[in-house]
Design a protein around this motif. Sequence first.
Motif, PDB file in Angstrom:
ATOM      1  N   VAL A 112      -3.625  -6.834   4.478  1.00 18.35           N
ATOM      2  CA  VAL A 112      -3.388  -7.129   5.887  1.00 18.35           C
ATOM      3  C   VAL A 112      -2.920  -8.575   5.970  1.00 18.35           C
ATOM      4  O   VAL A 112      -3.581  -9.481   5.446  1.00 18.35           O
ATOM      5  CB  VAL A 112      -4.657  -6.928   6.733  1.00 18.35           C
ATOM      6  N   ALA A 113      -1.761  -8.799   6.611  1.00 23.54           N
ATOM      7  CA  ALA A 113      -1.164 -10.129   6.663  1.00 23.54           C
ATOM      8  C   ALA A 113      -1.435 -10.775   8.019  1.00 23.54           C
ATOM      9  O   ALA A 113      -1.014 -10.251   9.054  1.00 23.54           O
ATOM     10  CB  ALA A 113       0.337 -10.045   6.413  1.00 23.54           C
ATOM     11  N   ASP A 114      -2.128 -11.900   8.005  1.00 21.83           N
ATOM     12  CA  ASP A 114      -2.416 -12.637   9.242  1.00 21.83           C
ATOM     13  C   ASP A 114      -1.123 -13.169   9.849  1.00 21.83           C
ATOM     14  O   ASP A 114      -0.279 -13.759   9.153  1.00 21.83           O
ATOM     15  CB  ASP A 114      -3.361 -13.806   8.964  1.00 21.83           C
ATOM     16  N   GLY A 115      -0.962 -12.963  11.153  1.00 16.75           N
ATOM     17  CA  GLY A 115       0.181 -13.529  11.852  1.00 16.75           C
ATOM     18  C   GLY A 115       1.495 -12.831  11.616  1.00 16.75           C
ATOM     19  O   GLY A 115       2.545 -13.298  12.075  1.00 16.75           O
ATOM     20  N   TRP A 116       1.472 -11.720  10.911  1.00 15.78           N
ATOM     21  CA  TRP A 116       2.708 -10.958  10.653  1.00 15.78           C
ATOM     22  C   TRP A 116       2.632  -9.643  11.423  1.00 15.78           C
ATOM     23  O   TRP A 116       1.596  -8.993  11.438  1.00 15.78           O
ATOM     24  CB  TRP A 116       2.855 -10.681   9.161  1.00 15.78           C
ATOM     25  N   HIS A 117       3.729  -9.275  12.058  1.00 19.66           N
ATOM     26  CA  HIS A 117       3.733  -8.091  12.904  1.00 19.66           C
ATOM     27  C   HIS A 117       4.267  -6.873  12.152  1.00 19.66           C
ATOM     28  O   HIS A 117       5.280  -6.958  11.453  1.00 19.66           O
ATOM     29  CB  HIS A 117       4.576  -8.334  14.154  1.00 19.66           C
ATOM     30  N   THR A 118       3.571  -5.767  12.297  1.00 19.94           N
ATOM     31  CA  THR A 118       4.009  -4.508  11.696  1.00 19.94           C
ATOM     32  C   THR A 118       5.370  -4.115  12.262  1.00 19.94           C
ATOM     33  O   THR A 118       5.559  -4.120  13.478  1.00 19.94           O
ATOM     34  CB  THR A 118       2.999  -3.388  12.009  1.00 19.94           C
TER      35      THR A 118
ATOM     36  N   VAL B  49       1.929  -3.501   3.212  1.00 17.64           N
ATOM     37  CA  VAL B  49       1.430  -4.601   4.035  1.00 17.64           C
ATOM     38  C   VAL B  49       1.253  -4.104   5.464  1.00 17.64           C
ATOM     39  O   VAL B  49       2.167  -3.481   6.031  1.00 17.64           O
ATOM     40  CB  VAL B  49       2.400  -5.803   4.013  1.00 17.64           C
ATOM     41  N   PHE B  50       0.086  -4.377   6.040  1.00 15.29           N
ATOM     42  CA  PHE B  50      -0.194  -4.067   7.431  1.00 15.29           C
ATOM     43  C   PHE B  50      -0.227  -5.367   8.230  1.00 15.29           C
ATOM     44  O   PHE B  50      -0.828  -6.355   7.787  1.00 15.29           O
ATOM     45  CB  PHE B  50      -1.549  -3.371   7.573  1.00 15.29           C
ATOM     46  N   GLY B  51       0.402  -5.376   9.396  1.00 13.21           N
ATOM     47  CA  GLY B  51       0.281  -6.528  10.265  1.00 13.21           C
ATOM     48  C   GLY B  51      -1.092  -6.570  10.910  1.00 13.21           C
ATOM     49  O   GLY B  51      -1.791  -5.551  11.013  1.00 13.21           O
ATOM     50  N   ASP B  52      -1.499  -7.764  11.367  1.00 12.06           N
ATOM     51  CA  ASP B  52      -2.804  -7.896  12.028  1.00 12.06           C
ATOM     52  C   ASP B  52      -2.632  -7.668  13.532  1.00 12.06           C
ATOM     53  O   ASP B  52      -3.030  -8.494  14.357  1.00 12.06           O
ATOM     54  CB  ASP B  52      -3.428  -9.255  11.745  1.00 12.06           C
ATOM     55  N   ASP B  53      -2.048  -6.534  13.878  1.00 13.00           N
ATOM     56  CA  ASP B  53      -1.778  -6.197  15.269  1.00 13.00           C
ATOM     57  C   ASP B  53      -2.228  -4.766  15.537  1.00 13.00           C
ATOM     58  O   ASP B  53      -2.769  -4.088  14.643  1.00 13.00           O
ATOM     59  CB  ASP B  53      -0.286  -6.367  15.595  1.00 13.00           C
ATOM     60  N   PHE B  54      -2.034  -4.303  16.749  1.00 15.53           N
ATOM     61  CA  PHE B  54      -2.430  -2.940  17.108  1.00 15.53           C
ATOM     62  C   PHE B  54      -1.774  -1.917  16.204  1.00 15.53           C
ATOM     63  O   PHE B  54      -2.423  -0.971  15.739  1.00 15.53           O
ATOM     64  CB  PHE B  54      -2.057  -2.658  18.568  1.00 15.53           C
ATOM     65  N   TYR B  55      -0.485  -2.087  15.935  1.00 10.53           N
ATOM     66  CA  TYR B  55       0.252  -1.095  15.163  1.00 10.53           C
ATOM     67  C   TYR B  55      -0.262  -1.016  13.728  1.00 10.53           C
ATOM     68  O   TYR B  55      -0.448   0.065  13.175  1.00 10.53           O
ATOM     69  CB  TYR B  55       1.746  -1.441  15.172  1.00 10.53           C
ATOM     70  N   GLY B  56      -0.509  -2.187  13.124  1.00  4.06           N
ATOM     71  CA  GLY B  56      -1.023  -2.195  11.766  1.00  4.06           C
ATOM     72  C   GLY B  56      -2.418  -1.619  11.680  1.00  4.06           C
ATOM     73  O   GLY B  56      -2.742  -0.844  10.771  1.00  4.06           O
ATOM     74  N   ASP B  57      -3.280  -1.986  12.632  1.00  2.38           N
ATOM     75  CA  ASP B  57      -4.647  -1.469  12.631  1.00  2.38           C
ATOM     76  C   ASP B  57      -4.666   0.042  12.822  1.00  2.38           C
ATOM     77  O   ASP B  57      -5.412   0.759  12.140  1.00  2.38           O
ATOM     78  CB  ASP B  57      -5.444  -2.149  13.738  1.00  2.38           C
ATOM     79  N   HIS B  58      -3.838   0.532  13.733  1.00  2.00           N
ATOM     80  CA  HIS B  58      -3.767   1.978  13.965  1.00  2.00           C
ATOM     81  C   HIS B  58      -3.327   2.713  12.706  1.00  2.00           C
ATOM     82  O   HIS B  58      -3.942   3.720  12.308  1.00  2.00           O
ATOM     83  CB  HIS B  58      -2.794   2.263  15.112  1.00  2.00           C
ATOM     84  N   CYS B  59      -2.261   2.223  12.050  1.00  2.00           N
ATOM     85  CA  CYS B  59      -1.755   2.887  10.851  1.00  2.00           C
ATOM     86  C   CYS B  59      -2.767   2.819   9.712  1.00  2.00           C
ATOM     87  O   CYS B  59      -2.941   3.792   8.970  1.00  2.00           O
ATOM     88  CB  CYS B  59      -0.434   2.256  10.421  1.00  2.00           C
ATOM     89  N   HIS B  60      -3.454   1.689   9.567  1.00  2.00           N
ATOM     90  CA  HIS B  60      -4.448   1.532   8.496  1.00  2.00           C
ATOM     91  C   HIS B  60      -5.585   2.534   8.675  1.00  2.00           C
ATOM     92  O   HIS B  60      -5.989   3.231   7.725  1.00  2.00           O
ATOM     93  CB  HIS B  60      -4.988   0.101   8.501  1.00  2.00           C
ATOM     94  N   ARG B  61      -6.112   2.633   9.902  1.00  2.00           N
ATOM     95  CA  ARG B  61      -7.217   3.555  10.151  1.00  2.00           C
ATOM     96  C   ARG B  61      -6.790   5.004   9.963  1.00  2.00           C
ATOM     97  O   ARG B  61      -7.542   5.814   9.414  1.00  2.00           O
ATOM     98  CB  ARG B  61      -7.749   3.346  11.571  1.00  2.00           C
ATOM     99  N   LEU B  62      -5.582   5.329  10.376  1.00  2.00           N
ATOM    100  CA  LEU B  62      -5.117   6.704  10.251  1.00  2.00           C
ATOM    101  C   LEU B  62      -4.908   7.083   8.784  1.00  2.00           C
ATOM    102  O   LEU B  62      -5.341   8.154   8.339  1.00  2.00           O
ATOM    103  CB  LEU B  62      -3.820   6.870  11.047  1.00  2.00           C
ATOM    104  N   LEU B  63      -4.262   6.219   8.023  1.00  2.00           N
ATOM    105  CA  LEU B  63      -3.970   6.538   6.623  1.00  2.00           C
ATOM    106  C   LEU B  63      -5.252   6.614   5.788  1.00  2.00           C
ATOM    107  O   LEU B  63      -5.429   7.535   4.986  1.00  2.00           O
ATOM    108  CB  LEU B  63      -3.033   5.492   6.024  1.00  2.00           C
ATOM    109  N   SER B  64      -6.145   5.651   5.980  1.00  2.00           N
ATOM    110  CA  SER B  64      -7.359   5.612   5.181  1.00  2.00           C
ATOM    111  C   SER B  64      -8.389   6.637   5.649  1.00  2.00           C
ATOM    112  O   SER B  64      -8.904   7.425   4.852  1.00  2.00           O
ATOM    113  CB  SER B  64      -7.956   4.207   5.223  1.00  2.00           C
TER     114      SER B  64
END
Length: 350
Positions: free
Chosen positions: A91-97, A64-79
């Motif tokens: 990606v979970a809305d309103g949940w923080h990585t 699960v990725f949060g819909d925040d900077f940290y989640g977006d950064h990790c998603h782009r890096l891994l994929s």
Amino acid sequence: MDDDRPEVLLTGLLFYDLVLTGLGGPPAPGEEIWTAGMGCGPGGIANLAVATARFGLRTSLATVFGDDFYGDHCHRLLSGQEGVDLSLSRVADGWHTPVTVALALPSPPHPGGGAPAHDRALVTHGQEPPYSQDVLMGDPPEARTALVHLEAEPRAWLAKAAANGTQIYADVGWDPTRQWSTDLLDQLALCHAFLPNEKEAMAYTRTDSAVAALGALAELVPVAVVTRGADGAIAVDQETGEYAEVTALDIDVLDATGAGDVFGASFVAASLGGWPLEERLRFAVLAAGLSVQHHGGALAAPGWYGVDRWWRSLRDPGLRRAYGFLADRIPADVGPPVRYAPVTPPVPRP
């Protein structure tokens, strides 16, 4: 490979890691300490995902990725950067990585002498993800292997994966209750291999040595491995009748974060190649050793590129003999240079 199944199936909690190194010791209340280095990048289950992908293994990750900077950064890096398949992730809305600050600290000197061991203290902010592992996995896809972290409460997807032919490689974490319930070992009936560290292995088997713990575990799972940190690792493969014991490399440790995950990922990579047990164990010890020379967990994984660089620069005749099998194992195309965690050295105070 002769099929297009994922070679490694993973699920677990992802973190954004901020790692501080060069600390002489932990800070005292009211004290400010300036560090010699800092790195950042994805952590948690991402440690395993990057480590396996950098060995060219088709890696499928459910997290699960949060819909925040940290989640977006990790998603782009891994994929994008690492080529990990995230089709099972959400990606979970309103949940923080979750975010972890890791303090890389020297431990007391090793009883046998030599350089001090290294470990890390962790401070994490986060909440339970809105989707469980079982929800993410559903009916898990057929895969050649799955690398899992056993927990006290068994996950339903694990039995489904074992039933569809996926070989389960498992480890386990520290029990904060210190109960070390032997019920957890019942899950080994689903597993092909178990790779705990020596403290965990002795605690769960109620034994007083790594060798005794290995013997007890070998009765429960086809392949048992006990990692021993600065003392290397020992293993038994009941299917082939092999026993192996290898020493750790003499390497300066910068940050031990994720070294155990790199060990497990490397052992799986070598196992998929059908290597003898001693080669599998040496390869895993080497990869873990190379990883502790860099910041962070996931992005410290050496991959084939890092292993090849080490082998080509190796001059020690004893290690050349011990690791001579790499000459036939390293692929012709080791891939592009790996990208390590961005490192920011501190600016000296005026």
